[in-house]
Design an enzyme around this catalytic site. Structure first.
Site, PDB file in Angstrom:
ATOM      1  N   ASP A 373       1.210  -1.163   0.266  1.00 62.55           N
ATOM      2  CA  ASP A 373       0.160  -0.057  -0.172  1.00 62.55           C
ATOM      3  C   ASP A 373       0.670   0.770   0.312  1.00 62.55           C
ATOM      4  O   ASP A 373       1.756   0.890   1.053  1.00 62.55           O
ATOM      5  CB  ASP A 373      -0.982   0.644   0.775  1.00 62.55           C
ATOM      6  N   GLU A 374       0.027   2.194  -0.379  1.00 64.58           N
ATOM      7  CA  GLU A 374       0.582   3.621  -0.067  1.00 64.58           C
ATOM      8  C   GLU A 374       2.387   4.447  -1.200  1.00 64.58           C
ATOM      9  O   GLU A 374       2.980   4.079  -0.228  1.00 64.58           O
ATOM     10  CB  GLU A 374       0.508   3.971   0.884  1.00 64.58           C
TER      11      GLU A 374
END
Length: 561
Positions: A373-374
């Site tokens: 993620d991210e």
């Protein structure tokens, strides 16, 4: 008297505020009233209620069972004569006799502490001597739809019988039995002048809706000891959850020993949010957590977040920082999305191979979570290629890769949905149409680190606020337009940027965790907020008996003191 907090650390100020809140709660105001929140009751009326007299009936169980049929007569009362009996079966069943006996011993020990009764273990032969009690039986003849976790529980004046196709099903049935006894059954010590330990007459037929029902504990932002993780497991087991996802790496710390990469623990494990000492699990620590979880039929899912959220890795092995994204070490803030491993090169994939090989060696469960993620500092093509390479390493190590929903372009077959912004749910939906399975963890419904309302002293609000009604009132099958059968289950993540004690974990878990557990276990047709909140209200007495903290929300009709 005003409390002066100038010059104190953020952690110390938070602890002081929380101490005042808990003091007010202890004298009867409840945490919600103490902080003066006005917007908690978004989901329906609260108020107080009365606990019905007499034995607890099965219509008060959380999660609600598949089928309950009330019996007649006096029910079964635990006495000095009660035994916990394992019953012999077929030859195939006998091969699991040791595991059944362990489930029986766990049940007996849980009941001995509060009741003070001897509750010896016995076998089938004791029935001839007239012994009464609680019987555990494996029965392969139960309907196939019972599955590995389903069970049948019957109680009448002669005793309690739990039958299942597997030891795991027996264990789930023992958790229901605990709920059929008075709340004081959760006390860790003998209850003087104890209640009438009677189980109401009933037949319960039960099985789960989803095969995956879990919670995640972030041990990176704040580290939790093996004993504290075991306590977390105890709370999950009460509500028939079957997966514990451990978030073992992030910008603020690395938490698992990898012998071939010693700097991960000598450098990467020494800090956490607020600058307090971090920590890590040795292989023996981790395996003890796994063993404890296995005995309660929870599968541990370890996560190493790659290629982002990697500042602790970059501090330990600076040669992996070709993007120059590392922050000065130690990093004790909570900003996200800045750090990224090199997306290509032999050095980075040698590193990931070392980590994956070690985690696969010490993890008996089928899953290994690779994060994903991210990630902001590499191109979409580089990201997808990185994820595919790591995905293949996990598969080669004999494990099933799991990734946050951003990993869909990299071909990960089990995707954990948390973030539907900017079309990220579209990538996940496309992957599901190709056969990927989905664990539902929508941040605005399941993230247990979100505040109950904006005035609450713990948690964050970037995904909104989550009261109990918000956690309960949604359908995992229809939240996204996924093909039928795509949803593997539900998981409730608990991130710990603002949480660093077990008591703080409890306040965020309870009472929202049972709401999400019921979504995962109980049939869609059984879901009713009005009925659920009434059943949930009685759980407070169990938590108090066990010594667990909980948030006394206004939307739940807690019994009057």
């Amino acid at each position: 008297m005003p409390i002066r907090t100038a010059g104190l650390s953020a952690r110390t100020r938070r602890v002081l505020v929380l101490a005042v809140v808990l003091l007010l709660a202890a004298v009867g105001f409840g945490v919600q009233r103490a902080i003066g929140g006005e917007d908690a009751d978004q989901g329906g009326p609260g108020g107080t209620g009365a606990v019905p007299a007499g034995p607890r009936t099965a219509d008060r169980i959380v999660p609600v069972p598949h089928s309950v049929t009330a019996g007649s007569g006096p029910g079964y009362r635990l006495t000095e004569r009660t035994v916990v009996r394992t019953v012999a079966g077929t030859e195939a069943v006998e091969r699991q006799a040791g595991e059944v006996r362990r489930v029986a011993e766990q049940l007996a020990e849980a009941l001995r502490r509060p009741t003070g009764l001897p509750l010896p273990l016995a076998d089938e032969a004791s029935a001839a001597a007239g012994a009464e009690g609680i019987s555990l039986l494996l029965d392969p003849a139960l309907p196939e739809e019972t599955g590995t976790e389903g069970y049948r529980l019957t109680a009448d004046a002669t005793g309690v019988r739990i039958t299942a196709r597997t030891p795991e099903g027996l264990f789930r049935g023992t958790q229901t039995l605990r709920q059929l006894l008075p709340p004081q059954i959760e006390s860790p010590r003998a209850v003087t002048g104890g209640p009438d330990w009677t189980v109401a007459p009933v037949t319960v037929e039960d099985r789960p809706r989803y095969g995956y029902r879990g919670a995640m504990l972030d041990v990176t932002r704040h580290f939790f000891t093996p004993a504290e993780v075991k306590g977390f497991i105890d709370r999950l087991a009460l509500y028939k959850l079957n997966h514990l996802h451990l978030h073992l790496s992030d910008d603020q710390g690395w938490r698992i020993e990898v012998p071939s990469r010693p700097a991960l623990t000598t450098v990467g494990a020494v800090s956490e949010v607020d600058g307090t000492p971090g920590g890590f699990y040795t292989a023996a620590d981790y395996q003890e957590i796994v063993r404890y979880a296995q005995q309660r039929y929870l599968t541990v899912v370890p996560e190493i977040d790659l290629p982002g959220h990697s500042n602790a890795i970059l501090a330990s092995y600076p040669e992996l920082d070709c993007t120059r994204s590392a922050r000065p070490w130690p990093y004790t803030g909570i900003e996200v999305g800045f750090s990224t491993l090199c997306p290509t090169g032999d050095a980075v994939f040698s590193f990931t191979q070392d980590v994956i090989t070690e985690l696969a060696r010490i993890t008996p469960g089928p899953y290994l979570h690779i994060g994903g993620d991210e990630v902001k500092n590499i191109s979409p093509a580089e990201y997808a290629a990185f994820v595919k390479r790591v995905n293949d390493q996990v598969l080669a190590a004999g494990k099933t890769p799991v990734g946050w929903n951003q990993t869909a372009p990299g071909g990960v077959g089990v995707l954990q949905f948390w973030d539907g912004r900017s079309g990220r749910d579209a990538e996940l939906i496309e992957a599901a149409e190709r056969g990927a399975k989905v664990i539902m963890s929508p941040s605005g419904r399941t993230y247990l680190d979100m505040k109950y309302e904006r005035g609450y002293p713990l948690g964050l609000v970037w995904a909104g606020t989550i009261d109990v009604w918000t956690a309960y009132s949604w359908d995992p099958d229809t939240l996204l337009p996924l093909p039928g059968g795509s949803v593997l289950g539900v998981e409730a993540p608990l991130w710990t940027e603002t949480l660093d004690t077990p008591e703080e974990l409890d306040l965020m878990l309870l009472p929202r965790l049972p709401a999400l557990a019921e979504l995962g276990w109980s049939s869609k047709e059984s879901h009713s907020w009005d009925r659920f909140k009434s059943r949930l209200a009685e759980e407070g007495a169990r938590w108090e008996a066990a010594g667990y903290r909980y948030e006394k929300r206004q939307e739940v009709p807690w019994p009057a003191p």
